[in-house]
Scaffold this active site. Structure first.
Site, PDB file in Angstrom:
ATOM      1  N   GLY A  47       0.850  -1.207   0.000  1.00  0.00           N
ATOM      2  CA  GLY A  47       0.000   0.000   0.000  1.00  0.00           C
ATOM      3  C   GLY A  47       0.872   1.238   0.000  1.00  0.00           C
ATOM      4  O   GLY A  47       0.731   2.120   0.840  1.00  0.00           O
ATOM      5  N   SER A  49       1.564   3.636  -2.473  1.00  0.00           N
ATOM      6  CA  SER A  49       1.469   4.669  -3.512  1.00  0.00           C
ATOM      7  C   SER A  49       0.836   5.976  -3.067  1.00  0.00           C
ATOM      8  O   SER A  49       0.874   6.964  -3.802  1.00  0.00           O
ATOM      9  CB  SER A  49       0.693   4.118  -4.707  1.00  0.00           C
ATOM     10  OG  SER A  49      -0.594   3.726  -4.285  1.00  0.00           O
ATOM     11  N   GLU A  75      -2.913   0.624  -8.887  1.00  0.00           N
ATOM     12  CA  GLU A  75      -3.105   1.928  -9.536  1.00  0.00           C
ATOM     13  C   GLU A  75      -3.229   1.746 -11.039  1.00  0.00           C
ATOM     14  O   GLU A  75      -2.898   0.690 -11.570  1.00  0.00           O
ATOM     15  CB  GLU A  75      -1.907   2.850  -9.232  1.00  0.00           C
ATOM     16  CG  GLU A  75      -1.606   3.066  -7.747  1.00  0.00           C
ATOM     17  CD  GLU A  75      -2.657   3.912  -7.026  1.00  0.00           C
ATOM     18  OE1 GLU A  75      -3.510   4.527  -7.708  1.00  0.00           O
ATOM     19  OE2 GLU A  75      -2.638   3.942  -5.782  1.00  0.00           O
ATOM     20  N   ASP A 111      -2.707  -6.685  -7.544  1.00  0.00           N
ATOM     21  CA  ASP A 111      -3.511  -7.009  -6.370  1.00  0.00           C
ATOM     22  C   ASP A 111      -2.687  -7.660  -5.249  1.00  0.00           C
ATOM     23  O   ASP A 111      -2.320  -8.834  -5.334  1.00  0.00           O
ATOM     24  CB  ASP A 111      -4.650  -7.947  -6.794  1.00  0.00           C
ATOM     25  CG  ASP A 111      -5.580  -8.249  -5.637  1.00  0.00           C
ATOM     26  OD1 ASP A 111      -5.474  -7.577  -4.587  1.00  0.00           O
ATOM     27  OD2 ASP A 111      -6.421  -9.157  -5.784  1.00  0.00           O
ATOM     28  N   TYR A 235     -16.822   5.036  13.493  1.00  0.00           N
ATOM     29  CA  TYR A 235     -15.547   4.357  13.255  1.00  0.00           C
ATOM     30  C   TYR A 235     -15.332   3.153  14.180  1.00  0.00           C
ATOM     31  O   TYR A 235     -15.488   2.012  13.746  1.00  0.00           O
ATOM     32  CB  TYR A 235     -14.369   5.342  13.362  1.00  0.00           C
ATOM     33  CG  TYR A 235     -13.162   4.828  12.610  1.00  0.00           C
ATOM     34  CD1 TYR A 235     -12.872   5.265  11.328  1.00  0.00           C
ATOM     35  CD2 TYR A 235     -12.348   3.838  13.161  1.00  0.00           C
ATOM     36  CE1 TYR A 235     -11.795   4.740  10.619  1.00  0.00           C
ATOM     37  CE2 TYR A 235     -11.273   3.309  12.461  1.00  0.00           C
ATOM     38  CZ  TYR A 235     -11.001   3.771  11.196  1.00  0.00           C
ATOM     39  OH  TYR A 235      -9.946   3.239  10.498  1.00  0.00           O
ATOM     40  N   LEU A 274      -6.386  11.954   8.906  1.00  0.00           N
ATOM     41  CA  LEU A 274      -5.889  12.812   7.837  1.00  0.00           C
ATOM     42  C   LEU A 274      -6.727  12.620   6.579  1.00  0.00           C
ATOM     43  O   LEU A 274      -7.447  11.627   6.451  1.00  0.00           O
ATOM     44  CB  LEU A 274      -4.449  12.417   7.503  1.00  0.00           C
ATOM     45  CG  LEU A 274      -3.381  12.980   8.416  1.00  0.00           C
ATOM     46  CD1 LEU A 274      -2.049  12.400   8.039  1.00  0.00           C
ATOM     47  CD2 LEU A 274      -3.325  14.500   8.293  1.00  0.00           C
ATOM     48  N   THR A 276      -7.057  11.336   3.167  1.00  0.00           N
ATOM     49  CA  THR A 276      -6.467  10.462   2.154  1.00  0.00           C
ATOM     50  C   THR A 276      -7.612   9.942   1.302  1.00  0.00           C
ATOM     51  O   THR A 276      -8.784  10.141   1.629  1.00  0.00           O
ATOM     52  CB  THR A 276      -5.740   9.235   2.777  1.00  0.00           C
ATOM     53  OG1 THR A 276      -6.706   8.430   3.452  1.00  0.00           O
ATOM     54  CG2 THR A 276      -4.655   9.647   3.756  1.00  0.00           C
TER      55      THR A 276
HETATM   56  P1  NAI Z   1      -4.691   5.390   0.815  1.00  0.00           P
HETATM   57  O1  NAI Z   1      -5.938   5.150   0.062  1.00  0.00           O
HETATM   58  O2  NAI Z   1      -3.945   6.638   0.571  1.00  0.00           O
HETATM   59  O3  NAI Z   1      -3.667   4.167   0.591  1.00  0.00           O
HETATM   60  C1  NAI Z   1      -4.088   2.875   0.306  1.00  0.00           C
HETATM   61  C2  NAI Z   1      -3.014   2.135  -0.441  1.00  0.00           C
HETATM   62  O4  NAI Z   1      -3.448   0.778  -0.658  1.00  0.00           O
HETATM   63  C3  NAI Z   1      -2.696   2.688  -1.822  1.00  0.00           C
HETATM   64  O5  NAI Z   1      -1.307   2.607  -2.031  1.00  0.00           O
HETATM   65  C4  NAI Z   1      -3.410   1.725  -2.776  1.00  0.00           C
HETATM   66  O6  NAI Z   1      -2.861   1.641  -4.069  1.00  0.00           O
HETATM   67  C5  NAI Z   1      -3.225   0.436  -2.024  1.00  0.00           C
HETATM   68  N1  NAI Z   1      -4.151  -0.631  -2.404  1.00  0.00           N
HETATM   69  C6  NAI Z   1      -5.497  -0.657  -2.275  1.00  0.00           C
HETATM   70  N2  NAI Z   1      -5.985  -1.842  -2.714  1.00  0.00           N
HETATM   71  C7  NAI Z   1      -4.926  -2.579  -3.124  1.00  0.00           C
HETATM   72  C8  NAI Z   1      -4.778  -3.881  -3.651  1.00  0.00           C
HETATM   73  N3  NAI Z   1      -5.813  -4.699  -3.851  1.00  0.00           N
HETATM   74  N4  NAI Z   1      -3.540  -4.295  -3.965  1.00  0.00           N
HETATM   75  C9  NAI Z   1      -2.462  -3.501  -3.784  1.00  0.00           C
HETATM   76  N5  NAI Z   1      -2.548  -2.268  -3.257  1.00  0.00           N
HETATM   77  C10 NAI Z   1      -3.767  -1.812  -2.935  1.00  0.00           C
HETATM   78  O7  NAI Z   1      -5.117   5.246   2.333  1.00  0.00           O
HETATM   79  P2  NAI Z   1      -4.431   5.564   3.740  1.00  0.00           P
HETATM   80  O8  NAI Z   1      -5.325   6.477   4.465  1.00  0.00           O
HETATM   81  O9  NAI Z   1      -3.003   5.881   3.624  1.00  0.00           O
HETATM   82  O10 NAI Z   1      -4.619   4.153   4.455  1.00  0.00           O
HETATM   83  C11 NAI Z   1      -3.576   3.291   4.783  1.00  0.00           C
HETATM   84  C12 NAI Z   1      -3.844   2.694   6.163  1.00  0.00           C
HETATM   85  O11 NAI Z   1      -3.785   3.740   7.131  1.00  0.00           O
HETATM   86  C13 NAI Z   1      -5.231   2.060   6.295  1.00  0.00           C
HETATM   87  O12 NAI Z   1      -5.125   0.884   7.050  1.00  0.00           O
HETATM   88  C14 NAI Z   1      -5.999   3.113   7.076  1.00  0.00           C
HETATM   89  O13 NAI Z   1      -7.068   2.577   7.819  1.00  0.00           O
HETATM   90  C15 NAI Z   1      -4.894   3.639   7.985  1.00  0.00           C
HETATM   91  N6  NAI Z   1      -5.166   4.926   8.636  1.00  0.00           N
HETATM   92  C16 NAI Z   1      -5.630   6.003   7.929  1.00  0.00           C
HETATM   93  C17 NAI Z   1      -5.938   7.180   8.577  1.00  0.00           C
HETATM   94  C18 NAI Z   1      -6.476   8.354   7.825  1.00  0.00           C
HETATM   95  O14 NAI Z   1      -7.034   9.264   8.450  1.00  0.00           O
HETATM   96  N7  NAI Z   1      -6.322   8.414   6.531  1.00  0.00           N
HETATM   97  C19 NAI Z   1      -5.765   7.327  10.032  1.00  0.00           C
HETATM   98  C20 NAI Z   1      -5.181   6.175  10.667  1.00  0.00           C
HETATM   99  C21 NAI Z   1      -4.930   5.015   9.984  1.00  0.00           C
HETATM  100 NA    NA Z   2      -1.079   4.119   2.176  1.00  0.00          NA
END
Ligand code: NAI
Ligand code: NA
Length: 397
Positions: A47, A49, A75, A111, A235, A274, A276
């Site tokens: 994850g 990107s 992506e 994936d 949440y 944050l 995202t």
């Molecule tokens: P994001 O949407 O920016 O990042 C998700 C990543 O997962 C991306 O790189 C995407 O390409 C990848 N991805 C999704 N499906 C995929 C698949 N099938 N195969 C390969 N890659 C895949 O989201 P974010 O917010 O950075 O989330 C990352 C983690 O952080 C999550 O577990 C989220 O719950 C956690 N988190 C997020 C917070 C927020 O406020 N955004 C706060 C605290 C934790």
């Molecule tokens: Na991420």
């Protein structure tokens, strides 16, 4: 082609390559100008990107021990009139910058939930990359095909305590509207745990162990969110909270295994709220974020993805001042959770309405962060300039 932000609800449909590049560079600059730490030698980021995963990769490569990284993401590149996704460009520009400094930076786009991806990555580690000493699990997805039962599970962002009505931002019209988070079925809860729980993380770690591609002392972290009382309904007590509890349980199990086999560690890190791609999509959550940002910016404690992530690695994971709660969770969300911050957010939450939300919340900051997810609203970029997507289509992630 002139690229403009197009979005539907909380989802951006376009991305601007030049803006994405500038934002990757800005994050790199942030960690380079900050203190550095003695971190991982070789890391796998699942994850990688966007959001927390990308910030992690940048902190490790440019603010840590010049970590070689493998990044996995899902992506799409540009095709015809489609601009491609922001994460596609982030991968490309991260790699370019890392390679310029002599670091290995390998991208796998596909994936991460599949067994094929696990096999491919393991093969690469064995043949070219070398054993990894850090694995970060930062996936956020709406669906997962379980490679074992072959079924596709669709996660749901729902409540488990009855329908919840609350305010949310309408980013298109710049208004505050009411939104309902529906109550989940048993099926919804199960599916969300399948997608966002720890099952896939466990499959990854076990596959890596089995293949003997983890270094002695290897550590793994997955990101979670706990949040304050005001967000519990949507949440912690929602479907996503159920999934995160499963993730935490998985951390404890993996910790035992890694400790025993490699003197390693597995844990979750509870990160700050944050904007995202993943969080902008959670009903009602954006309003909490706009109020939180307002209060934290006033207090001078606000952090974006890179500030939060760099502090996690610098002070906690590779530093001397880890904040770890009694459940064994790393807590870089400590500044969000401060009592005076939450008291103020609660106070504002009671007052917020469609007439005052632009003044009492940081709606402007939130919207800017949202548009920047696609590389828009970035200083120094001329958005009236024609972008030749065909040139960008030739770049390989
Ligand atoms: P994001 O949407 O920016 O990042 C998700 C990543 O997962 C991306 O790189 C995407 O390409 C990848 N991805 C999704 N499906 C995929 C698949 N099938 N195969 C390969 N890659 C895949 O989201 P974010 O917010 O950075 O989330 C990352 C983690 O952080 C999550 O577990 C989220 O719950 C956690 N988190 C997020 C917070 C927020 O406020 N955004 C706060 C605290 C934790
Ligand atoms: Na991420």
């Amino acid at each position: 082609m002139i690229i403009e932000p197009k979005y539907k609800g909380g989802i951006l449909l376009t991305a601007h390559p030049e803006g994405c590049k500038k934002l990757v560079e800005k994050q790199i600059k942030y960690v380079k100008n900050n203190k550095s730490y003695n971190g991982a030698k070789k890391a796998l980021i699942i994850g990688a990107s966007s959001g927390y995963g990308l910030a992690t990769r940048i902190s490790l490569a440019f603010g840590g021990s010049k970590t070689d990284t493998i990044g996995i993401s899902y992506e799409n590149g540009p095709r015809g009139k489609r601009t491609g996704t922001a994460g596609w460009y982030n991968n490309i520009f991260f790699k370019e910058a890392a390679e310029k400094e002599g670091l290995k930076a390998k991208n796998f786009v596909g994936d991460a939930f599949s067994l094929e991806m696990k096999d491919e990555v393991i093969k690469y580690i064995k043949e070219e990359f070398g054993k990894v000493d850090l694995v970060i699990y930062s996936l956020a997805s709406g669906r997962r095909k379980d490679p074992i039962d072959g079924e596709t599970y669709i996660s749901a962002l729902k409540s488990t305590t009855g329908d919840i009505v609350g305010p949310t931002v309408d980013l298109k019209n710049d208004t505050l509207i009411q939104q309902t988070m529906e109550n989940a079925t048993e099926e919804d809860i199960k599916a969300t745990v399948k997608v966002m729980g720890g099952e896939d993380w466990e499959l990854w770690i076990k596959a890596l162990l089995e293949a003997d591609v983890l270094e002695k002392g290897a550590r793994t972290f997955a990101y979670t969110y706990i949040g304050p009382k005001i967000t519990y309904g949507i949440y912690k007590d929602g479907t996503i909270g159920a999934a995160k509890r499963h993730l935490e349980k998985t951390a404890k199990e993996l910790n035992k295994i890694l400790k025993e086999k490699l003197s390693g560690e597995a844990a979750v890190s509870s990160n700050k709220a944050l904007v995202t791609k993943a969080s902008a999509y959670i009903p009602i959550f954006p309003v909490y974020a706009t109020l939180l940002f307002k209060v934290m910016k006033e207090k001078g404690t606000h952090e974006g993805c890179i500030e939060q992530t760099h502090r996690l690695f610098l002070d906690m994971i590779y530093g001397d001042n880890p904040i770890i709660d009694k459940e064994g969770r790393y807590r870089p969300d400590n500044l969000e959770m401060e009592e005076d911050v939450q008291d103020k957010v609660n106070e504002l939450w009671k007052q917020i309405n469609e007439n005052n939300f632009k003044e009492i919340s940081d709606y402007a900051g939130f919207k800017k962060d949202f548009l920047q997810l696609g590389g828009f609203e970035v200083e120094g970029i001329d958005y009236s300039k024609d972008i030749d997507l065909e040139t960008y289509a030739k770049l390989i992630p």
